[in-house]
Design a protein around this motif. Sequence first.
Motif, mmCIF file in Angstrom:
data_model
loop_
_atom_site.group_PDB
_atom_site.id
_atom_site.type_symbol
_atom_site.label_atom_id
_atom_site.label_comp_id
_atom_site.label_asym_id
_atom_site.label_seq_id
_atom_site.Cartn_x
_atom_site.Cartn_y
_atom_site.Cartn_z
ATOM 1 N N ILE A 189 -8.944 -1.668 -5.069
ATOM 2 C CA ILE A 189 -8.266 -1.138 -3.828
ATOM 3 C C ILE A 189 -7.920 0.393 -3.893
ATOM 4 O O ILE A 189 -8.379 1.094 -2.681
ATOM 5 C CB ILE A 189 -6.920 -1.929 -3.314
ATOM 6 C CG1 ILE A 189 -7.476 -3.530 -3.272
ATOM 7 C CG2 ILE A 189 -6.414 -1.361 -2.103
ATOM 8 C CD1 ILE A 189 -6.528 -4.407 -2.875
ATOM 9 N N SER A 190 -7.290 0.573 -4.669
ATOM 10 C CA SER A 190 -6.436 2.135 -4.852
ATOM 11 C C SER A 190 -7.646 3.138 -5.335
ATOM 12 O O SER A 190 -7.510 4.343 -4.971
ATOM 13 C CB SER A 190 -5.332 2.280 -5.507
ATOM 14 O OG SER A 190 -4.438 1.462 -5.065
ATOM 15 N N GLU A 191 -8.631 2.612 -6.168
ATOM 16 C CA GLU A 191 -9.585 3.644 -6.954
ATOM 17 C C GLU A 191 -10.977 3.494 -6.280
ATOM 18 O O GLU A 191 -11.472 4.498 -5.757
ATOM 19 C CB GLU A 191 -9.283 3.414 -8.268
ATOM 20 C CG GLU A 191 -8.092 3.465 -8.973
ATOM 21 C CD GLU A 191 -7.353 5.020 -8.938
ATOM 22 O OE1 GLU A 191 -7.962 5.938 -8.361
ATOM 23 O OE2 GLU A 191 -6.039 5.006 -8.751
ATOM 24 N N ALA A 192 -11.624 2.221 -6.794
ATOM 25 C CA ALA A 192 -12.807 2.421 -6.345
ATOM 26 C C ALA A 192 -13.250 2.610 -4.926
ATOM 27 O O ALA A 192 -14.365 3.338 -4.483
ATOM 28 C CB ALA A 192 -13.336 0.758 -6.894
ATOM 29 N N ALA A 193 -12.585 1.699 -4.163
ATOM 30 C CA ALA A 193 -12.768 1.692 -2.635
ATOM 31 C C ALA A 193 -12.604 2.830 -1.799
ATOM 32 O O ALA A 193 -13.076 3.284 -1.202
ATOM 33 C CB ALA A 193 -12.020 0.660 -1.883
ATOM 34 N N ALA A 221 -6.648 -6.872 -11.398
ATOM 35 C CA ALA A 221 -7.170 -5.800 -11.279
ATOM 36 C C ALA A 221 -7.402 -5.095 -9.853
ATOM 37 O O ALA A 221 -8.273 -4.078 -9.581
ATOM 38 C CB ALA A 221 -8.698 -5.901 -12.081
ATOM 39 N N THR A 222 -7.057 -5.762 -8.881
ATOM 40 C CA THR A 222 -6.991 -5.325 -7.606
ATOM 41 C C THR A 222 -6.399 -3.976 -7.241
ATOM 42 O O THR A 222 -7.139 -3.390 -6.447
ATOM 43 C CB THR A 222 -6.390 -6.524 -6.804
ATOM 44 O OG1 THR A 222 -4.858 -6.469 -7.061
ATOM 45 C CG2 THR A 222 -6.752 -7.865 -6.801
ATOM 46 N N ASP A 223 -5.651 -3.476 -7.872
ATOM 47 C CA ASP A 223 -5.102 -2.114 -7.904
ATOM 48 C C ASP A 223 -6.448 -1.170 -7.960
ATOM 49 O O ASP A 223 -6.637 -0.161 -7.352
ATOM 50 C CB ASP A 223 -4.132 -1.659 -8.619
ATOM 51 C CG ASP A 223 -3.562 -0.390 -8.146
ATOM 52 O OD1 ASP A 223 -3.410 -0.145 -7.039
ATOM 53 O OD2 ASP A 223 -3.323 0.408 -9.251
ATOM 54 N N GLN A 224 -7.242 -1.480 -9.143
ATOM 55 C CA GLN A 224 -8.282 -0.587 -9.494
ATOM 56 C C GLN A 224 -9.412 -0.557 -8.440
ATOM 57 O O GLN A 224 -9.973 0.241 -8.218
ATOM 58 C CB GLN A 224 -8.940 -0.909 -10.823
ATOM 59 C CG GLN A 224 -7.990 -0.851 -12.061
ATOM 60 C CD GLN A 224 -7.557 0.573 -12.285
ATOM 61 O OE1 GLN A 224 -8.240 1.764 -11.931
ATOM 62 N NE2 GLN A 224 -6.320 0.961 -12.624
ATOM 63 N N ALA A 277 -7.781 -5.638 -15.527
ATOM 64 C CA ALA A 277 -7.559 -4.038 -15.065
ATOM 65 C C ALA A 277 -8.181 -3.028 -15.735
ATOM 66 O O ALA A 277 -8.816 -2.129 -15.186
ATOM 67 C CB ALA A 277 -5.883 -3.732 -15.169
ATOM 68 N N GLY A 278 -8.273 -3.293 -17.218
ATOM 69 C CA GLY A 278 -8.882 -2.167 -18.009
ATOM 70 C C GLY A 278 -10.448 -2.372 -17.818
ATOM 71 O O GLY A 278 -10.920 -1.421 -17.848
#
Length: 337
Positions: free
Chosen positions: A95-99, A90-93, A61-62
């Motif tokens: 899905i919620s951030e990068a995408a 790291a999927t939240d980073q 995630a980091g």
Amino acid sequence: MPSMTMIQALNSAMDVLLTKDPDIVVFGQDVGYFGGVFRCTDGLQKKHGVSRVFDTPIAEAGILATAVGMGAYGLRPIAEIQFADYIYPATDQLISEAARLRYRSGGEFTAPIVVRAPTGGGIFGGQTHSQSPEALFAHVCGLKTVIPSNPYDAKGLLIAAVEDDDPVIFFEPKRLYNGPFDGFHDRPVKPWSQHAASEVPEGYYSIPLGQAAIAREGSAVTVIAYGTMVHVALASAEEEGIDAEVIDLRTILPLDIDTIVASVKKTGRCVVVHEATRTGGFGGELIALVQEHCFYHLEAPIERVTGWDTPYPHALEWDYFPGPKRVGAALRRVLEA
């Protein structure tokens, strides 16, 4: 033109990119001094320095949160996740951030990041080193997903992915790292496809994302595959003596639907092959699209050959993989329907 394995081609791509663009950085677990668990980054830190190629803690995630921040700042990071299975924390980073960064900022910020990850089985790595999670990311708007099948494509697609302004998940089939295999007997196969002979230019070139390749021309049935399964499909068509047209998707998003539709309208039959489990796999989306676009041209039900709906079997992984025999049986069924 030199001959390269996929490992060498990926290494060459990153070397070319690091030399060409000072905003590109490479980082992840063991990618620096050690050169990566599969040696894909071997020698890059020594050549380009510790500020351009560096190691990270075991904190997926980091790693990807850092990549998103770097991308928003103006860099073009290439982040390695040591195995595709480790990407889940790291999927939240992603899905919620990068995408969503481009959309939620109204285009003010982008996330031009590439996440490299070895995917699939073939090394008896068990459930935490062998999964094929591409369908999870194909479901996320704003992410692009790439899965090459040969060294030439691997280099050209990686360069295109890094130069893209949106986040790209770049899955690298482990069974193809050191050469094409038939995916069943674990032995090298004849170079059926155009670039499987491993001839790769040393310098810069790119392959546009979203363009499939015809790995084998045919008129009796269309086989849609990507990654390792391209070689399985090619081996099956050869062993069965079937005039199959094999499409190598190369990228599953963006998807080259035009090449698929043209082929299925020509052959009237279709088989979809992927290594991931059947239920919820990307094959279901491919079948729906073929049905929508080619219904009146189909002469038989669409078949799919996939991994089994079971937790990944450690000792029985070669029974889990779709092999030439299973693909051949599906080809015969659609031809006899």
